[in-house]
Design a protein around this motif. Sequence first.
Motif, mmCIF file in Angstrom:
data_model
loop_
_atom_site.group_PDB
_atom_site.id
_atom_site.type_symbol
_atom_site.label_atom_id
_atom_site.label_comp_id
_atom_site.label_asym_id
_atom_site.label_seq_id
_atom_site.Cartn_x
_atom_site.Cartn_y
_atom_site.Cartn_z
ATOM 1 N N GLY A 9 0.681 -1.220 0.069
ATOM 2 C CA GLY A 9 0.177 0.079 0.273
ATOM 3 C C GLY A 9 0.805 1.348 -0.030
ATOM 4 O O GLY A 9 0.290 2.420 -0.670
ATOM 5 N N HIS A 10 1.970 1.225 0.820
ATOM 6 C CA HIS A 10 2.398 2.482 0.968
ATOM 7 C C HIS A 10 3.633 2.959 -0.528
ATOM 8 O O HIS A 10 3.749 4.028 -0.621
ATOM 9 C CB HIS A 10 3.493 2.579 2.012
ATOM 10 N N ASN A 11 3.317 2.169 -1.206
ATOM 11 C CA ASN A 11 4.062 2.260 -2.602
ATOM 12 C C ASN A 11 3.079 3.228 -3.617
ATOM 13 O O ASN A 11 3.688 3.351 -4.540
ATOM 14 C CB ASN A 11 4.766 0.857 -3.338
ATOM 15 N N PHE A 12 1.931 3.405 -3.360
ATOM 16 C CA PHE A 12 0.888 3.964 -4.235
ATOM 17 C C PHE A 12 0.650 5.451 -3.813
ATOM 18 O O PHE A 12 0.772 5.891 -2.800
ATOM 19 C CB PHE A 12 -0.439 3.214 -4.122
ATOM 20 N N VAL A 13 0.761 6.176 -5.090
ATOM 21 C CA VAL A 13 0.713 7.563 -4.956
ATOM 22 C C VAL A 13 -0.286 8.014 -5.970
ATOM 23 O O VAL A 13 -0.706 7.115 -6.970
ATOM 24 C CB VAL A 13 1.729 8.487 -5.087
ATOM 25 N N LEU A 14 -1.127 8.934 -5.925
ATOM 26 C CA LEU A 14 -1.861 9.567 -7.205
ATOM 27 C C LEU A 14 -1.388 10.696 -7.830
ATOM 28 O O LEU A 14 -0.796 11.574 -7.357
ATOM 29 C CB LEU A 14 -3.233 9.920 -6.450
ATOM 30 N N ALA A 15 -1.551 10.590 -9.264
ATOM 31 C CA ALA A 15 -0.575 11.778 -10.031
ATOM 32 C C ALA A 15 -1.415 11.904 -11.239
ATOM 33 O O ALA A 15 -2.250 11.126 -11.565
ATOM 34 C CB ALA A 15 0.782 10.907 -10.393
ATOM 35 N N HIS A 16 -1.283 13.005 -11.809
ATOM 36 C CA HIS A 16 -1.720 13.370 -13.229
ATOM 37 C C HIS A 16 -1.171 12.196 -14.096
ATOM 38 O O HIS A 16 0.032 12.027 -14.052
ATOM 39 C CB HIS A 16 -1.132 14.860 -13.594
ATOM 40 N N ALA A 17 -1.842 11.895 -15.116
ATOM 41 C CA ALA A 17 -1.465 11.051 -16.128
ATOM 42 C C ALA A 17 -0.248 11.595 -16.702
ATOM 43 O O ALA A 17 0.710 10.564 -17.108
ATOM 44 C CB ALA A 17 -2.402 10.813 -17.204
ATOM 45 N N THR A 18 -0.076 12.828 -17.073
ATOM 46 C CA THR A 18 0.990 13.277 -17.676
ATOM 47 C C THR A 18 2.374 13.217 -16.940
ATOM 48 O O THR A 18 3.474 12.723 -17.285
ATOM 49 C CB THR A 18 0.871 14.867 -18.123
ATOM 50 N N CYS A 19 2.215 13.281 -15.611
ATOM 51 C CA CYS A 19 3.465 13.279 -14.526
ATOM 52 C C CYS A 19 3.839 11.724 -14.744
ATOM 53 O O CYS A 19 4.775 11.181 -14.496
ATOM 54 C CB CYS A 19 3.052 13.609 -13.342
ATOM 55 N N ASN A 20 2.920 10.939 -14.584
ATOM 56 C CA ASN A 20 2.996 9.326 -14.325
ATOM 57 C C ASN A 20 3.548 8.972 -15.570
ATOM 58 O O ASN A 20 4.636 8.074 -15.490
ATOM 59 C CB ASN A 20 1.618 8.754 -14.192
ATOM 60 N N ARG A 21 3.307 9.293 -16.975
ATOM 61 C CA ARG A 21 3.705 8.945 -17.932
ATOM 62 C C ARG A 21 5.275 9.452 -18.210
ATOM 63 O O ARG A 21 6.135 8.799 -18.537
ATOM 64 C CB ARG A 21 2.903 9.412 -19.335
ATOM 65 N N SER A 22 5.390 10.719 -17.645
ATOM 66 C CA SER A 22 6.789 11.044 -17.760
ATOM 67 C C SER A 22 7.721 10.607 -16.823
ATOM 68 O O SER A 22 9.072 10.407 -17.211
ATOM 69 C CB SER A 22 6.731 12.891 -17.418
ATOM 70 N N LYS A 23 7.259 10.206 -15.718
ATOM 71 C CA LYS A 23 8.255 9.596 -14.743
ATOM 72 C C LYS A 23 8.638 8.099 -15.176
ATOM 73 O O LYS A 23 9.877 7.923 -14.790
ATOM 74 C CB LYS A 23 7.635 9.410 -13.329
ATOM 75 N N ARG A 24 7.725 7.430 -15.841
ATOM 76 C CA ARG A 24 7.829 6.038 -16.379
ATOM 77 C C ARG A 24 8.592 5.182 -15.334
ATOM 78 O O ARG A 24 8.282 5.004 -14.187
ATOM 79 C CB ARG A 24 8.896 6.091 -17.729
ATOM 80 N N ALA A 25 10.051 4.621 -15.592
ATOM 81 C CA ALA A 25 10.598 3.809 -15.082
ATOM 82 C C ALA A 25 11.814 4.784 -14.047
ATOM 83 O O ALA A 25 12.455 3.708 -13.507
ATOM 84 C CB ALA A 25 10.975 2.695 -15.682
ATOM 85 N N PHE A 26 11.815 5.683 -14.116
ATOM 86 C CA PHE A 26 12.811 6.492 -13.154
ATOM 87 C C PHE A 26 12.377 6.210 -11.738
ATOM 88 O O PHE A 26 11.156 6.374 -11.236
ATOM 89 C CB PHE A 26 12.704 7.727 -13.702
ATOM 90 N N LEU A 27 13.315 6.464 -10.844
ATOM 91 C CA LEU A 27 13.356 6.546 -9.270
ATOM 92 C C LEU A 27 13.093 8.174 -9.310
ATOM 93 O O LEU A 27 13.538 8.900 -10.062
ATOM 94 C CB LEU A 27 14.419 6.203 -8.609
ATOM 95 N N ALA A 28 12.233 8.395 -8.148
ATOM 96 C CA ALA A 28 11.911 10.060 -8.040
ATOM 97 C C ALA A 28 13.223 10.612 -7.462
ATOM 98 O O ALA A 28 13.762 10.021 -6.586
ATOM 99 C CB ALA A 28 10.836 10.033 -7.124
ATOM 100 N N ALA A 29 13.060 11.838 -7.785
ATOM 101 C CA ALA A 29 13.984 12.820 -7.017
ATOM 102 C C ALA A 29 13.938 13.008 -5.586
ATOM 103 O O ALA A 29 12.915 12.683 -5.145
ATOM 104 C CB ALA A 29 14.014 14.038 -7.834
ATOM 105 N N PRO A 30 14.947 13.403 -4.817
ATOM 106 C CA PRO A 30 14.908 13.582 -3.567
ATOM 107 C C PRO A 30 13.840 14.299 -3.133
ATOM 108 O O PRO A 30 13.333 14.028 -2.055
ATOM 109 C CB PRO A 30 16.437 14.220 -3.227
ATOM 110 N N CYS A 31 13.278 15.393 -3.704
ATOM 111 C CA CYS A 31 12.341 16.224 -3.135
ATOM 112 C C CYS A 31 10.967 15.235 -3.178
ATOM 113 O O CYS A 31 10.209 15.686 -2.065
ATOM 114 C CB CYS A 31 12.038 17.552 -4.127
ATOM 115 N N HIS A 32 10.634 14.513 -4.110
ATOM 116 C CA HIS A 32 9.582 13.594 -4.137
ATOM 117 C C HIS A 32 9.764 12.267 -2.808
ATOM 118 O O HIS A 32 8.980 12.223 -2.456
ATOM 119 C CB HIS A 32 9.292 12.883 -5.421
#
Length: 351
Positions: A259-282
Motif C-alpha cells: 500500500g505505501h508504494n501507491f501515490v496519485l498523480a496526473h497522467a502526464t506526470c505518471n507517463r513522464s516519470k515512467r521507470a525512473f526513481l523519483a528525485a530527492p524532493c519527491h
Amino acid sequence: MEIAMSIPSAEEQLKFITNIQRILDEGSFVATYKFALLMSLADYAIKSGNDSADHCQLTTHDIAESFVEYYWRQAIPYAHHKGTVRVLKQGTGLQPVVISRIIELHQQFQGSLAAVRKNHRVWRTLLSKVASTIGQMPLWKLQMVGRTFIPFLYDQHGSGNLINLKHGVVFCFRRFYDLIRNLVQSTWIRHVRMLNVEIIGESDLAEFLFGSERSVLPGLRAMLRDIQANECFYCNTQLREGGDIDHFVPWSRYPLDLGHNFVLAHATCNRSKRAFLAAPCHLENWCKRNQLHGNILRQEFDTLRINHNLEATEKIVVWLYSQAEVSGASLWLRKDDVTPIDLSWRNILVV
C-alpha cells in the motif's frame, strides 16, 4: 570487533549468475516451486537490508510469505478467448498441494490476500504448510543440475527447514536482482505455457502471471485523493480528473504492490516519470506522507484489504536508491527534467 567478510570478486559474482542460469536451463522442473523458491530467496535478500557479504541463516518460514505472494495472483482463473476459464496448471500431474490450498483461499476470501492475513489462524496455518512443503521438496532439489548438486547458495543437507546462505549470496541477490528476476520469470513463463498450451495460445502470459494488481484495488484512488488533498503527488497541482494510481517505486524496478508504494498523480506526470526513481524532493514528500498519515494509511489499507508493510517497503526503497547510486543513475524531477543522483537521498532515508 567482528569484521565483515569481503564482497565477492568479479569472477565469483559471474559464477553466481552462471549457476543461476544453469539451474534454470538444466534443472528438472516437475512443478514451478523452484521458481517461486528462487525468487523468494532473492526477495529475502532485498528485504533483509543487509549489503554485506556475510553468511546468513534463515528458515523456510522466513520465505513462506513471499512464496505465497507469487502464487496468489496466479490463483486467478485464466480466461481463454475461446471461452475456457480455469486456473493454470503449475505441475505435470495434479495441481501442487500448496497451490491448491492458495486457490481455495483465493476463492474463499474473494481474492483478497489482505483478508487472509487478517485471519490469523488461517494465515499461520497456510504459512506453516508452505514452510513445511518448501523444506520437503524444492529446498533440497533447487541446486541439482542433471544428477549433480552445485551447492553455491547453501550447503546441501537433503532435509530440514534451516539453511545458511553462503558468503556472498545475499550480496549477489541484491546486486543482480533485476537480472535474476527476468531470468526466473522468463523461464517460469515458458514452463507454464508448456503445461497449458491448449488454452494459452499467444496471449500475454507475462502480464497475467506477474503483472500489477492496480486494477483490483477498489477504493484506493478515493483514499489517496483525500490524503493528498486532491493534488498530484508530484507537481502539487489540482487533479482535474480521477488521476493515475502510480507506483512510487516503479513496477519495472521492483514489483511492489504494498500500500505505501501507491501515490496519485496526473497522467502526464505518471507517463513522464515512467521507470525512473523519483528525485530527492519527491522521496522526502513520500517519507513525510507515510510519517504524518501513518495511522490513517494503515487503517485505510486494512479497510480496503490492501496489503501493506512500511518497514519492508522502506528497505526495498533503500536498496533501489543504493543501486542507483552505484550505477550513477538519473532521478526524475518533473516532465522531461531529470537530475543526477547524489548523496541527499541517504539523509532522507536515514541510511
